[in-house]
Structures are given as structure tokens and as C-alpha cells.
Design an enzyme around this catalytic site. Sequence first.
Site, PDB file in Angstrom:
ATOM      1  N   HIS A  14       0.068  36.100  28.794  1.00 48.81           N
ATOM      2  CA  HIS A  14      -1.137  35.618  28.043  1.00 48.81           C
ATOM      3  C   HIS A  14      -1.789  34.591  28.836  1.00 48.81           C
ATOM      4  O   HIS A  14      -2.627  33.911  28.350  1.00 48.81           O
ATOM      5  CB  HIS A  14      -0.770  35.117  26.615  1.00 48.81           C
ATOM      6  CG  HIS A  14      -0.267  36.136  25.706  1.00 48.81           C
ATOM      7  ND1 HIS A  14       0.882  36.540  25.605  1.00 48.81           N
ATOM      8  CD2 HIS A  14      -1.024  36.752  24.565  1.00 48.81           C
ATOM      9  CE1 HIS A  14       1.023  37.678  24.682  1.00 48.81           C
ATOM     10  NE2 HIS A  14      -0.220  37.573  24.070  1.00 48.81           N
ATOM     11  N   ASN A  15      -1.157  34.166  30.147  1.00 45.65           N
ATOM     12  CA  ASN A  15      -1.843  33.305  31.017  1.00 45.65           C
ATOM     13  C   ASN A  15      -2.773  33.737  31.903  1.00 45.65           C
ATOM     14  O   ASN A  15      -2.481  34.603  32.535  1.00 45.65           O
ATOM     15  CB  ASN A  15      -0.495  32.417  31.777  1.00 45.65           C
ATOM     16  CG  ASN A  15      -0.882  31.288  32.564  1.00 45.65           C
ATOM     17  OD1 ASN A  15      -1.922  31.614  33.455  1.00 45.65           O
ATOM     18  ND2 ASN A  15      -0.316  30.375  32.554  1.00 45.65           N
ATOM     19  N   ASP A  74       7.682  34.409  35.216  1.00 47.89           N
ATOM     20  CA  ASP A  74       8.273  33.231  34.885  1.00 47.89           C
ATOM     21  C   ASP A  74       8.350  32.318  36.107  1.00 47.89           C
ATOM     22  O   ASP A  74       8.914  32.451  36.978  1.00 47.89           O
ATOM     23  CB  ASP A  74       9.351  33.024  33.985  1.00 47.89           C
ATOM     24  CG  ASP A  74       9.417  31.667  33.164  1.00 47.89           C
ATOM     25  OD1 ASP A  74       8.843  31.595  32.259  1.00 47.89           O
ATOM     26  OD2 ASP A  74      10.352  31.026  33.120  1.00 47.89           O
ATOM     27  N   ARG A 200       4.907  33.353  44.014  1.00 50.49           N
ATOM     28  CA  ARG A 200       4.471  34.797  43.299  1.00 50.49           C
ATOM     29  C   ARG A 200       4.234  35.899  44.154  1.00 50.49           C
ATOM     30  O   ARG A 200       4.836  37.026  43.905  1.00 50.49           O
ATOM     31  CB  ARG A 200       3.230  34.425  42.194  1.00 50.49           C
ATOM     32  CG  ARG A 200       3.039  35.686  41.273  1.00 50.49           C
ATOM     33  CD  ARG A 200       2.196  35.374  40.158  1.00 50.49           C
ATOM     34  NE  ARG A 200       2.928  34.102  39.479  1.00 50.49           N
ATOM     35  CZ  ARG A 200       2.350  32.911  39.550  1.00 50.49           C
ATOM     36  NH1 ARG A 200       1.203  32.485  40.240  1.00 50.49           N
ATOM     37  NH2 ARG A 200       2.824  31.795  38.772  1.00 50.49           N
TER      38      ARG A 200
END
Length: 214
Positions: A14-15, A74, A200
Site C-alpha cells: 500500500h506504499n 519489506d 530493492r
Amino acid sequence: MRKLDTKTIVVASHNEGKIREIRDLIGPLGFSAKSAADLEFEEPDETGTTYEENARIKALASARASGLPALSDDSGLAVDALDGAPGVYTANWAERADGSRDFGMAMEKVETALQEKGAATADRRKARFVSVLCLAWPDGHTELFRGEIEGHVVWPPRGTLGFGYDPVFQPDGYDITFGEMPAEAKHGWKPGDSEALSHRARAFKLFVETCLDG
């Protein structure tokens, strides 16, 4: 290791910043993806004490809700002088009483904690960004991929690009922060590239090499 045999997945987040970066990474590979936010899935409670546990919680929740493979992230900022904090609780440091998140406030908390430690020089402000991606299937199978990038915390924040703590993180070998770095430079990895810069992108490189190649 299980191979991914579909190009339709859910980005289990949801980020908005994470969703944007993951879409930037998977887009060139031909994936069709909606996010957990797009699908209005409820955000699961992140009760884990490691990046791996929380990434698995998020990916499994979206995979089971959608019936499709789901990819979660995460991630966090780990500062050596703060014994690895904020670490897995990186997002929590940004939480306000009303439930909203203020990363300007969170960056100030990190800086205050460093000042209390007397950490004024770059060598005493060493830190790393960590990202753990989890690919989950509806049947409960998961694969995990971890990427890290070393650097140090700067102050004041620099740059308006990126998101989260990017304006205070300067990666080793660079004289600009992630907040000053264009998206293509920060996480613009694609198959065939030998190196990836961001945490990432490094985790995503492992995901591609493990679950998509061959």
C-alpha cells in the site's frame, strides 16, 4: 526454487513509493500487475521481527486474497551507531498518533539519536538500506530475496526524489543522496545489467535470476 510461470502478479503493498519502484522494475519484463492498494485489500498486521517475516506476511495475504502470485517488499534503514535501528521498525518511526506517516519527522528522529551518540562524522554515521522481496503463491509457497546497499546518513536531508528516508542516505561511492538521484540511476536495473544499485534493485535482480531465468 519455484519458477514463476505467469506474467500476472499482485504487488503486495500500500506504499506508493514502493509500488512505483517495483512497477518500474517489473514493467520492462512484461508483467501485468495491480497493487494491494488498487485491489483495496486490507493491510495485514506486520507482526514479524525480521524483514523476511514481514515480507512473507504481506505477500501471502495478497496471494491468498487474489488467487495470484504476489510480490512484496519489506525494507528499512539500519544505522550502525544506533545498533541497527530503526531497522525492521523503519516505518514505525514515521507513524503519528492519527495513524499517518511523516518521514520528515522520522528522519529527524534518526538525526537526533545520532547527535545523542555524538556521531558527527561520516565514519560514525554508517548505515545500510535493506530490502527483502517475497514472492508468494496462493498455495503458501514463498521465495525470499535480500538486497543491501552500504552508505551513511547525512544531515540536513537533500533532494526531493525517491521516498521515505532517501534524502538522508548517501550510498558509498556517490556524492549525492538517494533523494537527489533520478529513478533510473537509483533502481533502473534490467536483465543483462551486471550490477544493481539500490537495495530493492539488488533484491529484484536475485528474484529475476532465481524465478524467471531458465
